[in-house]
Design a protein around this motif. Structure first.
Motif, PDB file in Angstrom:
ATOM      1  N   THR A  41      55.173  30.808   7.091  1.00  0.00           N
ATOM      2  CA  THR A  41      54.484  31.017   6.666  1.00  0.00           C
ATOM      3  C   THR A  41      52.934  30.412   6.965  1.00  0.00           C
ATOM      4  OG1 THR A  41      53.424  30.913   3.980  1.00  0.00           O
ATOM      5  CG2 THR A  41      54.626  29.486   5.018  1.00  0.00           C
ATOM      6  N   GLY A  42      52.149  30.745   6.724  1.00  0.00           N
ATOM      7  CA  GLY A  42      50.491  30.473   6.507  1.00  0.00           C
ATOM      8  C   GLY A  42      49.164  31.159   7.675  1.00  0.00           C
ATOM      9  N   GLY A  43      48.437  31.114   7.631  1.00  0.00           N
ATOM     10  CA  GLY A  43      47.286  31.545   7.699  1.00  0.00           C
ATOM     11  C   GLY A  43      47.430  33.317   7.054  1.00  0.00           C
ATOM     12  N   ASP A  44      47.440  34.543   8.119  1.00  0.00           N
ATOM     13  CA  ASP A  44      47.373  35.787   8.281  1.00  0.00           C
ATOM     14  C   ASP A  44      48.756  36.002   7.627  1.00  0.00           C
ATOM     15  OD1 ASP A  44      44.846  35.647   8.141  1.00  0.00           O
ATOM     16  OD2 ASP A  44      44.639  36.097  10.673  1.00  0.00           O
ATOM     17  N   VAL A  45      49.496  35.388   7.979  1.00  0.00           N
ATOM     18  CA  VAL A  45      51.188  35.386   7.886  1.00  0.00           C
ATOM     19  C   VAL A  45      51.352  34.798   6.717  1.00  0.00           C
ATOM     20  CG1 VAL A  45      53.300  34.803   8.397  1.00  0.00           C
ATOM     21  CG2 VAL A  45      51.789  35.230  10.095  1.00  0.00           C
ATOM     22  N   VAL A  46      52.360  35.938   5.839  1.00  0.00           N
ATOM     23  CA  VAL A  46      52.354  36.083   4.036  1.00  0.00           C
ATOM     24  C   VAL A  46      53.993  35.200   3.872  1.00  0.00           C
ATOM     25  CG1 VAL A  46      53.230  36.739   1.444  1.00  0.00           C
ATOM     26  CG2 VAL A  46      51.120  37.189   3.230  1.00  0.00           C
ATOM     27  N   ARG A  47      54.655  35.553   5.213  1.00  0.00           N
ATOM     28  CA  ARG A  47      56.210  35.307   5.005  1.00  0.00           C
ATOM     29  C   ARG A  47      56.780  35.634   6.300  1.00  0.00           C
ATOM     30  NH1 ARG A  47      58.767  32.270   1.388  1.00  0.00           N
ATOM     31  NH2 ARG A  47      58.148  33.117  -0.099  1.00  0.00           N
ATOM     32  N   GLY A  48      57.388  34.797   6.699  1.00  0.00           N
ATOM     33  CA  GLY A  48      57.760  35.529   8.461  1.00  0.00           C
ATOM     34  C   GLY A  48      59.327  34.248   8.450  1.00  0.00           C
ATOM     35  N   HIS A  49      59.372  35.327   9.143  1.00  0.00           N
ATOM     36  CA  HIS A  49      61.501  34.831   9.666  1.00  0.00           C
ATOM     37  C   HIS A  49      62.174  35.209  10.979  1.00  0.00           C
ATOM     38  CE1 HIS A  49      62.818  33.933   5.128  1.00  0.00           C
ATOM     39  NE2 HIS A  49      62.080  35.083   4.957  1.00  0.00           N
ATOM     40  N   LEU A  50      62.722  33.570  11.162  1.00  0.00           N
ATOM     41  CA  LEU A  50      62.826  34.495  12.894  1.00  0.00           C
ATOM     42  C   LEU A  50      64.224  33.854  13.289  1.00  0.00           C
ATOM     43  CD1 LEU A  50      63.664  31.471  14.933  1.00  0.00           C
ATOM     44  CD2 LEU A  50      61.314  31.541  14.367  1.00  0.00           C
ATOM     45  N   VAL A  51      64.735  35.043  13.730  1.00  0.00           N
ATOM     46  CA  VAL A  51      66.850  34.113  13.887  1.00  0.00           C
ATOM     47  C   VAL A  51      67.763  34.409  15.320  1.00  0.00           C
ATOM     48  CG1 VAL A  51      67.715  36.955  13.167  1.00  0.00           C
ATOM     49  CG2 VAL A  51      69.087  34.426  12.688  1.00  0.00           C
ATOM     50  N   GLY A  52      67.844  33.424  15.914  1.00  0.00           N
ATOM     51  CA  GLY A  52      68.526  33.650  17.657  1.00  0.00           C
ATOM     52  C   GLY A  52      69.051  32.709  18.053  1.00  0.00           C
ATOM     53  N   THR A  53      69.090  32.087  19.014  1.00  0.00           N
ATOM     54  CA  THR A  53      70.102  31.682  19.607  1.00  0.00           C
ATOM     55  C   THR A  53      69.496  30.234  20.424  1.00  0.00           C
ATOM     56  OG1 THR A  53      70.907  33.162  21.754  1.00  0.00           O
ATOM     57  CG2 THR A  53      71.957  33.060  19.336  1.00  0.00           C
ATOM     58  N   ARG A  54      70.587  29.399  20.833  1.00  0.00           N
ATOM     59  CA  ARG A  54      70.038  28.300  21.313  1.00  0.00           C
ATOM     60  C   ARG A  54      71.007  27.662  22.071  1.00  0.00           C
ATOM     61  NH1 ARG A  54      67.599  22.301  20.411  1.00  0.00           N
ATOM     62  NH2 ARG A  54      67.561  21.920  22.336  1.00  0.00           N
ATOM     63  N   GLU A  55      70.877  27.899  23.514  1.00  0.00           N
ATOM     64  CA  GLU A  55      71.622  27.490  25.201  1.00  0.00           C
ATOM     65  C   GLU A  55      70.532  26.762  25.717  1.00  0.00           C
ATOM     66  OE1 GLU A  55      74.275  29.612  28.560  1.00  0.00           O
ATOM     67  OE2 GLU A  55      73.462  30.966  26.533  1.00  0.00           O
ATOM     68  N   ALA A  56      71.269  25.309  25.962  1.00  0.00           N
ATOM     69  CA  ALA A  56      70.881  24.420  26.439  1.00  0.00           C
ATOM     70  C   ALA A  56      69.539  24.601  26.013  1.00  0.00           C
ATOM     71  CB  ALA A  56      70.937  24.708  28.138  1.00  0.00           C
ATOM     72  N   ASP A  57      68.224  23.968  26.140  1.00  0.00           N
ATOM     73  CA  ASP A  57      66.758  24.315  26.024  1.00  0.00           C
ATOM     74  C   ASP A  57      65.824  25.287  26.242  1.00  0.00           C
ATOM     75  OD1 ASP A  57      67.324  21.859  24.923  1.00  0.00           O
ATOM     76  OD2 ASP A  57      66.534  20.758  27.266  1.00  0.00           O
ATOM     77  N   VAL A  58      67.398  26.588  25.289  1.00  0.00           N
ATOM     78  CA  VAL A  58      66.010  27.719  25.812  1.00  0.00           C
ATOM     79  C   VAL A  58      66.666  28.288  23.976  1.00  0.00           C
ATOM     80  CG1 VAL A  58      65.978  30.408  26.830  1.00  0.00           C
ATOM     81  CG2 VAL A  58      66.179  28.203  28.463  1.00  0.00           C
ATOM     82  N   LEU A  59      65.275  28.893  23.553  1.00  0.00           N
ATOM     83  CA  LEU A  59      65.402  29.635  21.854  1.00  0.00           C
ATOM     84  C   LEU A  59      65.685  31.044  22.412  1.00  0.00           C
ATOM     85  CD1 LEU A  59      63.926  27.530  19.934  1.00  0.00           C
ATOM     86  CD2 LEU A  59      65.650  27.209  20.513  1.00  0.00           C
ATOM     87  N   ASP A  60      66.059  32.204  22.388  1.00  0.00           N
ATOM     88  CA  ASP A  60      66.466  33.215  22.417  1.00  0.00           C
ATOM     89  C   ASP A  60      66.095  34.088  21.375  1.00  0.00           C
ATOM     90  OD1 ASP A  60      66.739  36.668  22.503  1.00  0.00           O
ATOM     91  OD2 ASP A  60      67.324  35.563  24.710  1.00  0.00           O
ATOM     92  N   PHE A  61      65.098  34.438  20.246  1.00  0.00           N
ATOM     93  CA  PHE A  61      65.303  34.927  19.196  1.00  0.00           C
ATOM     94  C   PHE A  61      63.961  36.393  18.953  1.00  0.00           C
ATOM     95  CE2 PHE A  61      62.127  31.728  19.523  1.00  0.00           C
ATOM     96  CZ  PHE A  61      60.881  32.420  18.796  1.00  0.00           C
ATOM     97  N   ARG A  62      63.963  37.077  17.376  1.00  0.00           N
ATOM     98  CA  ARG A  62      63.827  38.259  17.176  1.00  0.00           C
ATOM     99  C   ARG A  62      63.161  37.356  15.506  1.00  0.00           C
ATOM    100  NH1 ARG A  62      66.446  40.482  20.977  1.00  0.00           N
ATOM    101  NH2 ARG A  62      66.036  41.939  21.771  1.00  0.00           N
ATOM    102  N   TYR A  63      62.312  38.298  16.058  1.00  0.00           N
ATOM    103  CA  TYR A  63      61.267  37.905  14.792  1.00  0.00           C
ATOM    104  C   TYR A  63      60.752  39.044  13.712  1.00  0.00           C
ATOM    105  CZ  TYR A  63      57.454  38.413  17.450  1.00  0.00           C
ATOM    106  OH  TYR A  63      56.408  38.655  19.124  1.00  0.00           O
ATOM    107  N   VAL A  64      60.260  38.091  12.368  1.00  0.00           N
ATOM    108  CA  VAL A  64      60.072  39.616  11.868  1.00  0.00           C
ATOM    109  C   VAL A  64      58.755  39.411  10.750  1.00  0.00           C
ATOM    110  CG1 VAL A  64      61.606  39.726   9.904  1.00  0.00           C
ATOM    111  CG2 VAL A  64      60.076  41.718  10.048  1.00  0.00           C
ATOM    112  N   GLN A  65      57.329  39.490  10.324  1.00  0.00           N
ATOM    113  CA  GLN A  65      56.547  38.777   9.580  1.00  0.00           C
ATOM    114  C   GLN A  65      55.862  39.881   8.683  1.00  0.00           C
ATOM    115  OE1 GLN A  65      54.535  37.226  12.033  1.00  0.00           O
ATOM    116  NE2 GLN A  65      52.840  38.440  12.404  1.00  0.00           N
TER     117      GLN A  65
END
Length: 113
Positions: A41-65
């Motif tokens: 949250t913050g700035g122009d974003v009222v609420r946002g969520h992200l969800v995904g996976t981590r493999e070693a030092d790489v994140l792969d996720f989807r977000y919605v706001q």
């Protein structure tokens, strides 16, 4: 591998385009057994969520706001996790919208305590 993201608060180091995340946006991350999620949250974003996976030092996720103007948007992001010389976590992100045109890169860093 960089340390766990669980419980960390991160923020972009620069503003993106108007109506997107920026330096006033705060991401609170959670991590467990290769799964990651965050609220933001913050700035122009009222609420946002992200969800995904981590493999070693790489994140792969989807977000919605939800933005201040009442519109919603969603996308996909791949982030490289690294550790800064002072021990804070940094994410180098490559993202693309799925609900609209556009893509880009951004840098998000753990806030200093």
């Amino acid at each position: 591998m960089a340390r766990s993201l669980d419980g960390l608060v991160l923020s972009p180091v620069a503003d993106q385009a108007p109506g997107q995340v920026g330096t006033l946006t705060r991401f609170t991350y959670h991590e467990q057994e290769g799964r990651i999620w965050a609220e933001y949250t913050g700035g122009d974003v009222v609420r946002g969520h992200l969800v995904g996976t981590r493999e070693a030092d790489v994140l792969d996720f989807r977000y919605v706001q939800l933005k201040q103007d009442g519109t919603t948007s969603s996308g996909h992001c791949v982030s490289a996790v690294s550790e800064l010389p002072d021990g804070r976590v940094r994410l180098d992100e490559s993202w693309e919208w799925e609900s609209q045109e556009g893509s880009g890169t951004s840098v998000v860093e753990e806030l200093a305590s």
